[in-house]
Design an enzyme around this catalytic site. Structure first.
Site, short mmCIF file in Angstrom:
data_model
loop_
_atom_site.label_atom_id
_atom_site.label_comp_id
_atom_site.label_asym_id
_atom_site.label_seq_id
_atom_site.Cartn_x
_atom_site.Cartn_y
_atom_site.Cartn_z
N ASP A 15 44.02 4.10 51.75
CA ASP A 15 45.40 4.50 51.41
C ASP A 15 46.34 3.28 51.42
OD1 ASP A 15 45.11 4.12 54.16
OD2 ASP A 15 46.48 5.76 54.70
N ASP A 20 44.98 -2.05 54.38
CA ASP A 20 44.01 -1.69 53.33
C ASP A 20 43.92 -2.81 52.29
OD1 ASP A 20 43.44 1.56 53.49
OD2 ASP A 20 45.43 1.03 54.19
N ASP A 242 42.01 -2.10 58.91
CA ASP A 242 41.03 -1.69 57.90
C ASP A 242 40.06 -2.82 57.53
OD1 ASP A 242 42.38 0.69 57.94
OD2 ASP A 242 43.58 0.25 56.17
C1 BDR Z 1 45.29 3.12 60.17
O1 BDR Z 1 46.40 3.90 59.70
C2 BDR Z 1 47.04 3.26 58.64
O2 BDR Z 1 48.39 3.11 58.91
C3 BDR Z 1 46.36 1.93 58.43
O3 BDR Z 1 46.23 1.64 57.06
C4 BDR Z 1 45.02 2.10 59.10
O4 BDR Z 1 44.06 2.58 58.21
C5 BDR Z 1 45.60 2.56 61.54
O5 BDR Z 1 45.84 3.60 62.43
CA CA Z 2 44.41 2.57 55.79
#
Ligand code: BDR
Ligand code: CA
Length: 316
Positions: A15, A20, A242
């Protein structure tokens, strides 16, 4: 063609999202990884934005890696986004633009199913957003469970970042997470206690800035926003959660793991979305459940950031 070594084929489901995008850059720039596609899900921001951020990333690095948009809401609960971490766009800080590249005319779940079913079982998936796409793909085509080489999940941990008990990705769609964690897919979990070791501290940001390329400038722009948000929470930078998943596929030495039982709480008043990790093999006298996840433990910070910085430098 990448150099002559074992190449890990992977699909990235996430996402985007600052961390990411770091993960996608690592996958695109690491010589040991072949990124077959990026599938997007709503999470940090609505689906339209997470997909746009993935396409902008492809435009910036000039890569024709397919991007397929997936689920715009979790399986059961309403969508809850995280503008307080990633801004309204999901990638605040970057100079955003209308991407030239377009998403595939195919749903992310179909992309995942078709790619896996046509494979020899040699494709891994990194899942670094809510697990909605992966769970739905599993429900639509249960056969894919035996086709996924390895599923590396960013989610969970011994503490939370959206409630005291729960991490954002698992909490965002705990019903989906439960389907995935109860499946037979070989799983690795990068929880917060691991990923909070992968902080983009000022010395790391200086090394990225020193690359002096278009890609490093893009990274510095969005990471400055992301780091400032976390600094307000008393840290000296933000964790690129990520990217830990991708780093593991590229080099297993990047963190240690423990094979443990992990179950997802979907009912608790205070613990909805918690990953219940059985560190001490306890089950109140009931038969113990088998370990089902390799849980990430200690990160090799130097190795991780060397990989990340080399990938950024290689993308020009
Ligand atoms: C996760 O939540 C999202 O905010 C970030 O992209 C990561 O995947 C961390 O808790
Ligand atoms: Ca993420």
């Amino acid at each position: 063609m990448k150099e002559n070594r074992i190449i890990e084929k992977m699909i990235y489901d996430g996402d985007p999202g600052h961390d990411d995008v770091m993960a996608i850059l690592l996958a695109a720039g690491n010589p040991g990884i072949e990124l077959l596609g990026v599938t997007t899900v709503a999470g940090n921001a609505p689906l339209e934005m997470t997909t746009r951020n993935a396409l902008i990333t492809m435009d910036i690095i000039g890569a024709d890696i397919p991007v397929a948009a997936g689920c715009s809401t979790p399986l059961v609960k309403p969508l809850y986004t995280a503008p307080f971490v990633h801004g309204e766009s999901g990638l605040d800080g970057a100079k955003l633009f209308e991407p030239k590249r377009k998403p595939l005319d195919k749903h992310a779940c179909d992309f995942i199913i078709d790619t896996l079913m046509e494979s020899d079982g040699d494709i891994s998936i990194v899942a670094a957003g809510p697990l909605t796409n992966v769970a739905l793909a599993l429900r639509r085509e249960p056969e894919i469970a035996s086709r996924i080489k390895q599923l590396v999940i960013m989610g969970g941990g011994r503490f939370g970042n959206i409630t005291p008990a729960a991490e954002f990705n698992i909490w965002s769609d705990a019903e989906a997470a439960r389907i995935v964690f109860e499946s037979d897919i070989p799983k690795v979990m990068c929880g917060l206690d691991l990923t909070y070791q992968a902080v983009a501290v000022p010395e790391i940001m200086e090394r990225i800035r020193a690359i002096g390329s278009r890609v490093s400038e893009f990274v510095c722009d969005f990471m400055t926003f992301y780091n400032n948000n976390s600094r307000r929470a008393g840290k000296n930078g933000a964790p690129v959660n990520d990217a830990c998943c991708v780093a593991y596929l590229a080099d297993k030495n990047v963190f240690t793991t423990r094979h443990l039982r992990v179950d997802i709480e979907t009912k608790g008043e205070f613990s909805y979305g918690m990953t219940c990790i059985d560190f001490f093999r306890m089950n109140s006298g009931k038969p113990l459940l088998e370990p089902n996840v390799y849980v990430g433990d200690k990160l090799n910070f130097e190795l991780f950031w060397n990989m990340m910085i080399s990938a950024i430098a290689s993308l020009g």
